[in-house]
Structure formats: structure tokens, C-alpha cells
Design an enzyme around this catalytic site. Structure first.
Site, PDB file in Angstrom:
ATOM      1  N   GLN A   1      -2.290  -2.767  -0.328  1.00 27.22           N
ATOM      2  CA  GLN A   1      -2.744  -3.494  -1.507  1.00 27.22           C
ATOM      3  C   GLN A   1      -3.696  -4.608  -1.105  1.00 27.22           C
ATOM      4  O   GLN A   1      -3.370  -5.438  -0.247  1.00 27.22           O
ATOM      5  CB  GLN A   1      -1.592  -4.095  -2.310  1.00 27.22           C
ATOM      6  CG  GLN A   1      -2.118  -4.688  -3.629  1.00 27.22           C
ATOM      7  CD  GLN A   1      -1.069  -5.372  -4.475  1.00 27.22           C
ATOM      8  OE1 GLN A   1      -0.535  -6.397  -4.085  1.00 27.22           O
ATOM      9  NE2 GLN A   1      -0.791  -4.803  -5.650  1.00 27.22           N
TER      10      GLN A   1
ATOM     11  N   CYS B   1      -1.103 -10.285  -9.869  1.00 20.44           N
ATOM     12  CA  CYS B   1      -0.403 -11.447  -9.321  1.00 20.44           C
ATOM     13  C   CYS B   1      -0.824 -12.718 -10.053  1.00 20.44           C
ATOM     14  O   CYS B   1      -2.017 -12.997 -10.181  1.00 20.44           O
ATOM     15  CB  CYS B   1      -0.691 -11.587  -7.830  1.00 20.44           C
ATOM     16  SG  CYS B   1       0.160 -12.977  -7.066  1.00 20.44           S
TER      17      CYS B   1
ATOM     18  N   LYS C   1      -3.166  -1.951  -9.790  1.00 21.67           N
ATOM     19  CA  LYS C   1      -1.908  -2.464 -10.336  1.00 21.67           C
ATOM     20  C   LYS C   1      -2.258  -3.650 -11.226  1.00 21.67           C
ATOM     21  O   LYS C   1      -2.895  -4.603 -10.776  1.00 21.67           O
ATOM     22  CB  LYS C   1      -0.944  -2.897  -9.230  1.00 21.67           C
ATOM     23  CG  LYS C   1       0.421  -3.353  -9.752  1.00 21.67           C
ATOM     24  CD  LYS C   1       1.390  -3.626  -8.608  1.00 21.67           C
ATOM     25  CE  LYS C   1       2.803  -3.899  -9.147  1.00 21.67           C
ATOM     26  NZ  LYS C   1       2.904  -5.191  -9.835  1.00 21.67           N
TER      27      LYS C   1
ATOM     28  N   HIS D   1       2.456  -3.349 -14.755  1.00 28.04           N
ATOM     29  CA  HIS D   1       3.600  -4.251 -14.904  1.00 28.04           C
ATOM     30  C   HIS D   1       3.712  -4.567 -16.392  1.00 28.04           C
ATOM     31  O   HIS D   1       2.809  -5.165 -16.973  1.00 28.04           O
ATOM     32  CB  HIS D   1       3.381  -5.525 -14.088  1.00 28.04           C
ATOM     33  CG  HIS D   1       4.582  -6.418 -14.051  1.00 28.04           C
ATOM     34  ND1 HIS D   1       4.873  -7.225 -12.973  1.00 28.04           N
ATOM     35  CD2 HIS D   1       5.568  -6.641 -14.947  1.00 28.04           C
ATOM     36  CE1 HIS D   1       5.979  -7.904 -13.221  1.00 28.04           C
ATOM     37  NE2 HIS D   1       6.417  -7.569 -14.420  1.00 28.04           N
TER      38      HIS D   1
ATOM     39  N   ASN E   1       6.093  -0.659 -14.016  1.00 28.90           N
ATOM     40  CA  ASN E   1       6.727  -1.649 -13.142  1.00 28.90           C
ATOM     41  C   ASN E   1       7.262  -2.781 -14.016  1.00 28.90           C
ATOM     42  O   ASN E   1       6.740  -3.052 -15.085  1.00 28.90           O
ATOM     43  CB  ASN E   1       5.690  -2.165 -12.132  1.00 28.90           C
ATOM     44  CG  ASN E   1       6.182  -3.340 -11.296  1.00 28.90           C
ATOM     45  OD1 ASN E   1       5.513  -4.358 -11.215  1.00 28.90           O
ATOM     46  ND2 ASN E   1       7.328  -3.200 -10.681  1.00 28.90           N
ATOM     47  N   GLY E   2       8.337  -3.416 -13.546  1.00 31.73           N
ATOM     48  CA  GLY E   2       8.862  -4.586 -14.240  1.00 31.73           C
ATOM     49  C   GLY E   2      10.278  -4.393 -14.755  1.00 31.73           C
ATOM     50  O   GLY E   2      10.501  -3.581 -15.653  1.00 31.73           O
TER      51      GLY E   2
ATOM     52  N   GLY F   1      10.803  -3.146  -7.846  1.00 26.55           N
ATOM     53  CA  GLY F   1      10.546  -4.304  -7.006  1.00 26.55           C
ATOM     54  C   GLY F   1      11.802  -4.895  -6.416  1.00 26.55           C
ATOM     55  O   GLY F   1      12.348  -4.390  -5.446  1.00 26.55           O
TER      56      GLY F   1
END
Length: 340
Positions: free
Chosen positions: A78, A108, A147, A179, A219-220, A242
Site C-alpha cells: 500500500q 487514512c 482503498k 471502508h 472494510n470496517g 482489520g
């Protein structure tokens, strides 16, 4: 540097299959030792590096940032950045390491990432993301993926996310990990951004229905393989886990090959410890410290009798000068083998 092939160690279709279950890139957690441990539990799941910035690869210690064990395949790198030329150069450099995928971080929310104009703040600049991924694709030997979040701050995810996917996919990206939370760039810490904004799985599922040609992972907040399998059954192409995969690695990865991929490794946590011994011994012989590896193993016996003593022994004794495999044996002695 890992042994390489032009297309990484793993073929395109195999990487996409591996993405049915992946472990999220997590700063300070998913380093090479963590990934090697995770690979001892699942032969199929896709593993991600911590985010590495493009300038760090261009100007920094490339071996320290990019080296990994060939056993980690399939493994993805990444990258963080927002300068197309820098990202392309980082991809060209990293190509010699033979990663199976290159992923751009557009998710992020940390202050440090925002100040560099990359990460989740790029959700506000889809055109720039498109320029970045186009440059990366031009330099890459493997698939370039993204992502992202469903939106940031006051954005309306139902409007922003489809526009983002359309813009970036036109630049050549066809695989996205989403996410399913907004990121609040002002007012919430990175930790709070992983917990406070509400999850919106329905929107991610809608994106897959709207854009069936895209490979969409979610994701999440995913805490179990049962939940992951349910999301796959609803039509998503992949699930990225994660913190649960880190804190309860055997519960997620130790059962993943059977539950998600239909077969593969079958090891209990004790066998995982045994599989780690040669790797740990080699690391120690090269001057490394025990805790650099065993800090990732603390959750291996999560929920089993003796797990607390296992964690305490590794935490207290593993950081001492000269700590070796004897500490691992001492920690293991607290865990009842019949509980496996």
C-alpha cells in the site's frame, strides 16, 4: 528482497481470489513479521503492508521499507501519496520486489496524512486520484487498486462515492476496497474515525450492484468470519478485516481457508507457534529482538485458558535484552494444550 517474477509471485486471477478475504493495512501492526505470522494460519488470504509513502521509497531505506519473506505471498504493497510522478517512480522501484498488487491509500484520516495531501482527504479530489492511479498503472507490472472511504466531512456519500468510483475507474482501476464509514478530517482522531462514524454497508452493497464490472471489497467493523461470509453471500467480491484479524488472529485466519476458500492450511495455534520457531530463531541470529515478532502473537490464544498468562509472559519478558525462544516456551507452558 523477496524472490520475484514479473507478475509478482501470484497470478492476477489468484490475487483476486485471495481478495475474498484480506487483512487490512494497519500502521505499526502489519509489518513483515506480522504478515509472516498471518501466513502461517491462512495460505490464501491476501495480506497488505503498512502504508508506505512514495517519497519514503524514493529517498529512504528501500530494503527496510520493502523487504519481505517470499512466504508472505500473496502480498500487496500500500502506497500513500498524491503526486502522480512520485507515485509512478515509487511503483517502478517497488516492482523489483515482486509484490502481487499495488494499492493507493485514499482512506487514512490522520493529521500527518492530511498535511501531505493524501489519504482520505483525496476523496475530495477524485480527478487527482485518477491522475495518480493512471501514472501508477503505467509503471506497474501488477494490478493497481484503491482503498477509499465512502466520503469525508460534509460530503453526501450517496452522491460522492459513485462519482468517485466512476472517475477513478475510467483511469483504469477496477478493484476497490471501500471502508464503509465516512472520515471526519476535523474533530475526530484516527482511532475515533475507525469507530464513531456509522457504518453504511448498504451503500457499499449498492455500489457493487450499480457497478457489477468492478471488484468491490468491504472494510470496517467486521469482527468474525461468519459476518465476512454473509457479506460475500450478499454479492460482494471481498471482505477486508482489520483489528479483529490482529487481536484474534486464529479466530479469523486460522479458520479462513476452510470457511472462505474451501480448503488450505489446517493448523491449531500450537502448530502456528511451532511454525514460527525457525523464523524467530533466524531473526534473533541476525540481531533482531524477540519482541519485534512476539508482539504480534499476543492474541494467538484469545479466549483460551492461559491466554492472559501467555500475553503477560511475552509482554514482560519478550522485551528484555537477550530474550530468546525460552521466553516463548515459558509463555506456551501457561496455555493448556487440550483447550485447542
Amino acid at each position: 528482497m523477496a524472490e520475484t517474477k514479473n507478475q509478482g509471485e501470484t497470478g492476477f486471477s489468484e490475487v483476486r481470489r485471495a481478495a475474498r478475504l484480506s487483512v487490512a493495512p494497519m500502521m505499526d501492526w502489519t509489518d513483515r513479521h506480522c504478515r509472516f505470522l498471518h501466513r502461517q494460519m491462512s495460505s490464501h488470504a491476501l495480506l497488505y503492508t503498512e502504508m508506505v509513502t512514495a517519497p519514503a521509497i524514493i529517498h529512504g531505506d528501500r530494503a527496510r521499507l520493502l523487504d519481505y519473506d517470499a512466504a508472505e505471498h500473496p502480498v500487496a504493497l500500500q502506497l500513500g501519496g498524491s503526486d502522480p510522478a512520485e507515485l509512478a517512480e515509487a511503483v517502478r522501484i517497488a516492482s523489483d520486489w515482486g509484490y502481487d498488487e499495488i494499492n493507493l491509500n485514499v482512506g487514512c484520516p490522520s493529521d500527518r496524512v492530511q498535511s501531505g495531501c493524501f489519504g482520505a482527504v483525496l476523496m475530495e479530489r477524485p480527478g487527482l486520484v485518477a491522475d495518480c492511479v493512471a501514472a501508477m498503472i503505467g509503471a506497474a507490472r501488477v494490478e493497481v487498486t484503491v482503498k477509499c472511504r465512502i466520503g469525508v466531512d460534509e460530503q453526501v456519500p450517496e452522491e460522492v462515492l459513485p462519482a468517485f468510483l466512476e472517475t477513478v475507474s475510467r483511469a483504469g482501476v477496477s478493484r476497490f476496497t471501500i471502508h464503509a464509514r465516512k472520515a471526519w478530517l476535523q474533530g475526530l482522531s484516527p482511532k475515533e474515525n475507525r469507530e464513531i462514524p456509522p457504518l453504511n454497508y448498504a451503500l457499499v452493497l449498492e455500489m457493487k450492484r450499480t457497478y457489477p464490472e468492478l471488484h468491490v471489497s468491504i472494510n470496517g467493523g467486521i469482527g468474525s468470519l461468519e459476518q465476512a461470509r454473509d457479506l460475500l453471500d450478499q454479492g460482494l467480491d471481498g471482505v477486508m478485516v482489520g483489528r479483529a484479524a490482529y487481536h484474534e488472529p486464529w479466530e479469523i485466519l486460522g479458520r479462513a481457508d476452510e470457511m472462505i476458500f474451501g480448503g488450505g492450511l489446517s493448523r491449531d495455534p500450537f502448530e502456528v507457534v511451532e511454525a514460527m520457531r525457525p523464523y524467530i530463531a533466524r531473526h534473533l541470529a541476525e540481531g533482531g529482538r524477540l519482541h519485534q515478532i512476539t508482539r504480534h502473537m499476543l492474541g494467538l490464544f484469545h479466549g483460551r485458558p492461559g491466554a492472559r498468562a501467555w500475553r503477560r509472559t511475552l509482554s514482560e519478558q519478550g522485551t528484555r535484552d537477550g530474550a530468546g525462544l525460552g521466553v516463548l516456551d515459558a509463555a506456551l507452558s501457561h496455555v493448556a494444550r487440550q483447550a485447542a
